[in-house]
Design an enzyme around this catalytic site. Structure first.
Site, PDB file in Angstrom:
ATOM      1  N   MET A 167       0.818  -1.232  -0.060  1.00  0.00           N
ATOM      2  CA  MET A 167      -0.072   0.167  -0.069  1.00  0.00           C
ATOM      3  C   MET A 167       0.894   1.357   0.070  1.00  0.00           C
ATOM      4  SD  MET A 167      -3.139  -0.989   2.574  1.00  0.00           S
ATOM      5  CE  MET A 167      -4.137  -2.414   2.125  1.00  0.00           C
ATOM      6  N   GLY A 179      -3.045   3.555  -3.721  1.00  0.00           N
ATOM      7  CA  GLY A 179      -3.728   2.739  -2.989  1.00  0.00           C
ATOM      8  C   GLY A 179      -3.010   1.589  -2.681  1.00  0.00           C
ATOM      9  N   CYS A 197       9.507  -2.653  -1.017  1.00  0.00           N
ATOM     10  CA  CYS A 197       9.170  -1.488  -0.240  1.00  0.00           C
ATOM     11  C   CYS A 197      10.346  -1.158   0.654  1.00  0.00           C
ATOM     12  CB  CYS A 197       7.997  -1.897   0.876  1.00  0.00           C
ATOM     13  SG  CYS A 197       6.295  -2.508  -0.104  1.00  0.00           S
TER      14      CYS A 197
END
EC number: 2.3.1.181
Length: 242
Positions: A167, A179, A197
């Protein structure tokens, strides 16, 4: 706070769409909402124009996106490798670091005026996670939150903890952009070219990997229906369809 709250959310399934046009479309929806809010500032409360909300689902061709606070060194593939694996690289204005989007992944873009719901970005992120936790729960998977790390994870706190849904969002004047990305039938080899990430010691996974089978096209549509249902329930929204 918006005195004329609108809990109706227009849903669109964009099918397969390149990343940049989908981003441009999101931004046009966001601009329309913000422009309406600016107009409302000069109007008495009883004349305020209701702001719309949108929820898009889409599947992107292979692309790596880097958030504004991300680090380029987390992109491990150079230009030649990107060409070889038929992928592109885009810098974006969301939070978060680097992530991958590709075929077999369900990407959700809520473009909401949070003043229609609640003005709390932290709660918004937790609600998005809750939508996915409830959705994958219907497949027998226990989705969890990992302290200090957004997204939805499996087996948090264990050496084999793995992320199934990434996200990253942006908000301007309480209007949301970007989103979530839920790995379903995703080709997980594409994650080998990034540090997902920016987290080096955690793995990524997919519904296909966890269930040990690929979802059929009909099952993919059913999955999207589950996401829509849980989105409506968690946000107290009423989805309308284009």
């Amino acid at each position: 706070m918006n005195t004329n709250q609108n809990k109706s959310v227009a849903f669109e399934d964009l099918g397969v769409k390149e990343y940049q046009p989908a981003w441009d479309y999101q931004e046009s929806l966001m601009k329309n909402i913000i422009d309406t809010k600016i107009k409302n500032r000069d109007l008495p409360a009883e004349e305020h124009i209701t702001t719309p909300n949108h929820f898009l689902l889409v599947e992107h061709p292979h692309v790596y996106t880097l958030g504004k606070s991300g680090h380029e060194e987390n992109m491990l593939a150079g230009i030649d490798k990107l060409k070889e694996i038929d992928a592109t690289f885009v810098k974006v204005n969301r939070g978060g670091d680097i992530t991958y989007h590709g075929f077999g992944q369900v990407v959700g873009y809520p473009v909401l005026d949070l003043e229609n719901f609640f003005t709390d970005i932290h709660l918004y992120m937790r609600n998005l996670e809750e939508v996915i936790i409830r959705t994958i729960g219907e497949y027998g998977l226990k989705g969890e939150r990992s302290q200090g790390e957004t997204g939805v994870w499996l087996d948090v706190g264990k050496p084999y903890a793995r992320k199934i849904c990434a996200m990253g969002v942006k908000a301007s004047r309480w209007v949301t952009l970007h989103g979530f990305a839920l790995n379903v039938n995703t080709d997980m080899r594409y994650f080998e070219y990034i540090i997902p990430c920016g987290i080096k010691d955690k793995q990524v996974t997919s519904l296909k990997r966890e269930l040990e089978r690929e979802l059929t096209p009909d099952e993919m549509e059913d999955l999207k229906a589950k996401i829509r249902k849980h989105f409506a329930d968690v946000f107290g929204a009423e989805l309308t369809y284009k």
